[in-house]
Design a protein around this motif. Structure first.
Motif, PDB file in Angstrom:
ATOM      1  N   GLU A 409     -18.508 -72.102 -71.032  1.00 38.42           N
ATOM      2  CA  GLU A 409     -18.490 -72.489 -69.623  1.00 38.42           C
ATOM      3  C   GLU A 409     -17.869 -73.874 -69.460  1.00 38.42           C
ATOM      4  N   MET A 410     -18.168 -74.778 -70.377  1.00 35.59           N
ATOM      5  CA  MET A 410     -17.539 -76.100 -70.336  1.00 35.59           C
ATOM      6  C   MET A 410     -16.024 -75.979 -70.464  1.00 35.59           C
ATOM      7  N   GLU A 411     -15.579 -75.142 -71.395  1.00 34.30           N
ATOM      8  CA  GLU A 411     -14.143 -74.965 -71.581  1.00 34.30           C
ATOM      9  C   GLU A 411     -13.477 -74.415 -70.322  1.00 34.30           C
ATOM     10  N   LEU A 412     -14.166 -73.520 -69.636  1.00 37.24           N
ATOM     11  CA  LEU A 412     -13.590 -72.927 -68.435  1.00 37.24           C
ATOM     12  C   LEU A 412     -13.568 -73.919 -67.271  1.00 37.24           C
ATOM     13  N   LEU A 413     -14.527 -74.816 -67.207  1.00 40.05           N
ATOM     14  CA  LEU A 413     -14.456 -75.903 -66.233  1.00 40.05           C
ATOM     15  C   LEU A 413     -13.237 -76.782 -66.524  1.00 40.05           C
ATOM     16  N   ARG A 414     -12.988 -76.996 -67.804  1.00 36.04           N
ATOM     17  CA  ARG A 414     -11.791 -77.751 -68.192  1.00 36.04           C
ATOM     18  C   ARG A 414     -10.538 -77.007 -67.740  1.00 36.04           C
ATOM     19  N   GLU A 415     -10.506 -75.690 -67.941  1.00 28.80           N
ATOM     20  CA  GLU A 415      -9.371 -74.889 -67.493  1.00 28.80           C
ATOM     21  C   GLU A 415      -9.189 -74.978 -65.979  1.00 28.80           C
ATOM     22  N   ALA A 416     -10.291 -75.065 -65.258  1.00 29.50           N
ATOM     23  CA  ALA A 416     -10.228 -75.138 -63.796  1.00 29.50           C
ATOM     24  C   ALA A 416      -9.615 -76.441 -63.307  1.00 29.50           C
ATOM     25  N   GLY A 417      -9.563 -77.455 -64.171  1.00 26.54           N
ATOM     26  CA  GLY A 417      -8.955 -78.725 -63.784  1.00 26.54           C
ATOM     27  C   GLY A 417      -9.848 -79.935 -63.962  1.00 26.54           C
ATOM     28  N   PHE A 418     -11.077 -79.740 -64.446  1.00 25.17           N
ATOM     29  CA  PHE A 418     -11.991 -80.859 -64.658  1.00 25.17           C
ATOM     30  C   PHE A 418     -11.519 -81.701 -65.846  1.00 25.17           C
ATOM     31  N   HIS A 419     -11.552 -83.015 -65.704  1.00 25.78           N
ATOM     32  CA  HIS A 419     -11.384 -83.905 -66.857  1.00 25.78           C
ATOM     33  C   HIS A 419     -12.590 -83.681 -67.775  1.00 25.78           C
ATOM     34  N   PRO A 420     -12.425 -83.805 -69.104  1.00 23.90           N
ATOM     35  CA  PRO A 420     -13.584 -83.618 -69.984  1.00 23.90           C
ATOM     36  C   PRO A 420     -14.806 -84.451 -69.595  1.00 23.90           C
ATOM     37  N   LEU A 421     -14.591 -85.657 -69.072  1.00 23.78           N
ATOM     38  CA  LEU A 421     -15.729 -86.458 -68.624  1.00 23.78           C
ATOM     39  C   LEU A 421     -16.394 -85.827 -67.402  1.00 23.78           C
ATOM     40  N   GLU A 422     -15.602 -85.167 -66.557  1.00 21.18           N
ATOM     41  CA  GLU A 422     -16.170 -84.452 -65.416  1.00 21.18           C
ATOM     42  C   GLU A 422     -16.927 -83.216 -65.878  1.00 21.18           C
ATOM     43  N   VAL A 423     -16.446 -82.588 -66.941  1.00 22.68           N
ATOM     44  CA  VAL A 423     -17.160 -81.442 -67.522  1.00 22.68           C
ATOM     45  C   VAL A 423     -18.532 -81.887 -68.007  1.00 22.68           C
TER      46      VAL A 423
END
Length: 527
Positions: A409-423
């Motif tokens: 789920e974290m990886e998919l948030l990253r795919e959605a455009g979140f910066h890793p810190l936002e993840v």
């Protein structure tokens, strides 16, 4: 023969070493974690080396003790008290304990019991879980109490009862279904009196939803909703948010709030909700029926939800098999960590929920990939405008395994455009805010509880290092190695050996397979 004997001796010795290895240690009157790089949940960049001092499960000091690449002056570091514990984590990365906002504690149909699920969660740094409708409020509350006392290895639990759910010990309406607003209010009051932390809705008629949400809000409890298709035509996410719902699950009800030229989705005329291939196949076409991204209506709905302090818990991972079935089905962790009973539950079935692979092919996957693009665009922009997005897994269905799916789920948030810190913020502080416990957990700060995830690799550079199976890496010597995996999960100041927890699960799965001579390679598929 000599090689064979040596092999069996190695196996016996490895099992002996594991049996002597502690799964957990503590609590301590004082715990000092030395030399970490802190990735906090507030969006701040990494900083270190830092020593963190914990006393009686409270963080009492977060102290910078030097500079990268420079020897640390030990005389300027926090001092260890008699009876205290020192944990050398030099060069490692420390994050707040993760919060899974959609964590079902196993399931009878899946054959997944709580201990198995808890160890997988804790092995992945998950220290807090919101359970949305489990096996009954009393069953969940019993586990919650045991977790609070640390009588079991488990995250802290927030129990959200399924709306209208009744068990033999919880029958506020004497088994009658909720059919009036007053019955809805009565059930909500009884649920709160029972000790629940909130309610998980699946939808109902507008008058019942209004009454239930109003009563729940008066009692100061929080809520979540999976806006099932059976009621969403009259009551979508915007209706819920206006009535007091605090968070939505998945995405059902959101495209419906964004409709401009229709009031119901474009169902085929032979559609049957009980046929799950129908249900999930048509769901993959739903976002294309909504208002276009950044259009006036799209913007208006988003801005109103943000103004209502509404939380989105997308659970991207739980639908990922819809866009790439083979990837989800052959994830490398299934072989060692997925129970055979759970694997059977995942297989194509007209009965098992989420096993909708009646005839799933390229056309369905392509539609779902387009669905994801539009869905992710909304979620990412919601975050950009200040809306709260949390991290939830919904594991135990659709080839998604507890713990592992949370990292996905974290990886998919990253795919959605979140910066890793936002993840990381989504997985920590945002979850704490949504649960109303940001004064206790969610960031690493003086006065908060000692909930941490510690990993040897930098997760910002590669979130895959948070998987229990780690990440594959090639060394300068051209050697293929695995790196990462959470090393320590700390909850309530107790240190859990994350890798030992995974080994324990691995042995459980192996034992279950031995009982039935089971293999995941060809699970009941006729050639």
């Amino acid at each position: 023969m000599k090689k064979l004997l040596n092999f069996f001796l190695a196996v016996v010795l490895s099992q002996t070493v594991f049996s002597q290895e502690k799964l957990s240690e503590g609590p301590f009157n004082q715990l000092i974690i030395r030399g970490v790089t802190l990735i906090n949940g507030n969006g701040a960049p990494p900083r270190g080396p830092i020593d963190i001092v914990v006393e009686n499960n409270r963080i009492v000091k977060v102290q910078v003790v030097g500079y990268p690449g420079v020897a640390i002056d030990d005389t300027k570091r926090p001092k260890l008290k008699p009876g205290g514990k020192e944990l050398d984590c030099s060069g490692m990365y420390l994050l707040p304990g993760f919060i899974d906002m959609h964590g079902h504690i196993g399931g009878i149909a899946q054959g997944a019991e709580a201990d198995y699920v808890f160890k997988l969660w804790m092995a992945h740094g998950i220290t807090t879980v919101r359970e949305p409708s489990g096996r009954g409020i009393d069953w969940t509350l019993d586990l919650k109490r045991k977790s609070q006392k640390n009588e079991i290895i488990a995250p802290r639990i927030f129990a959200y009862t399924g709306f209208g759910q009744q068990t033999k010990d919880f029958n506020p309406l004497n088994d009658a279904p909720i059919s009036t607003p007053e019955q809805a209010r009565k059930w909500v009051r009884a649920n709160a009196a029972r000790g629940a932390d909130g309610i998980k809705f699946f939808g109902a008629s507008p008058e019942i939803m209004s009454a239930a949400l109003d009563e729940n809000k008066k009692l100061g409890l929080r809520s979540a909703c999976h806006h099932a298709q059976l009621d969403v035509a009259r009551w979508n996410v915007l209706n819920s948010a206006r009535a007091g719902l605090t968070s939505m699950e998945h995405w059902y009800g959101l495209p419906e709030a964004l409709f401009e030229d229709r009031t119901v989705q474009d169902y085929p005329l032979d559609y049957n909700y009980q046929n799950e291939q129908n249900r999930f196949e048509e769901a993959g076409k739903l976002w294309k029926q909504a208002a276009k991204p950044y259009s006036e209506h799209w913007n208006n709905v988003m801005n109103e939800l943000i103004s209502l302090d509404f939380t989105l818990d997308p659970t991207f991972n739980i639908y990922e098999a819809s866009r790439d079935l083979q990837r989800a089905r052959r994830a490398e962790w299934h072989e060692d960590y997925t129970l055979p009973s759970l694997w059977e539950f995942y297989q194509p079935s007209k009965i098992s929920h989420g096993s909708y692979w009646h005839d799933w092919g390229t056309e369905q996957e392509v539609a779902w990939r387009e669905n994801y693009k539009l869905w992710m665009t909304f979620i990412n922009e919601y975050k950009n405008r200040g809306g709260r997005v949390t991290t939830g897994s919904d594991s135990g269905f659709i080839f998604q395994l507890y713990g592992f799916a949370y990292i996905r789920e974290m990886e998919l948030l990253r795919e959605a455009g979140f910066h890793p810190l936002e993840v990381i913020r989504s997985a920590t502080l945002n979850g704490a805010e949504a649960l109303g416990i940001s004064d206790k957990v969610g960031t690493v700060a003086v006065g908060k509880l000692a909930d941490f995830a510690i990993v040897e690799e930098n997760p910002l550079k590669n979130l895959k290092v948070l998987y229990g199976t780690g990440a594959i890496k090639l060394t300068n010597d051209n050697e293929v190695v695995r790196v990462g995996g959470v090393k320590y999960t700390i909850k309530d100041g107790i240190i859990f050996n994350s890798k030992a927890l995974l080994e324990d699960v691995k042995r459980t799965v192996a034992n279950e397979k031995e009982k039935i001579d089971y293999s995941l390679k060809q699970p009941g598929i006729k050639e």
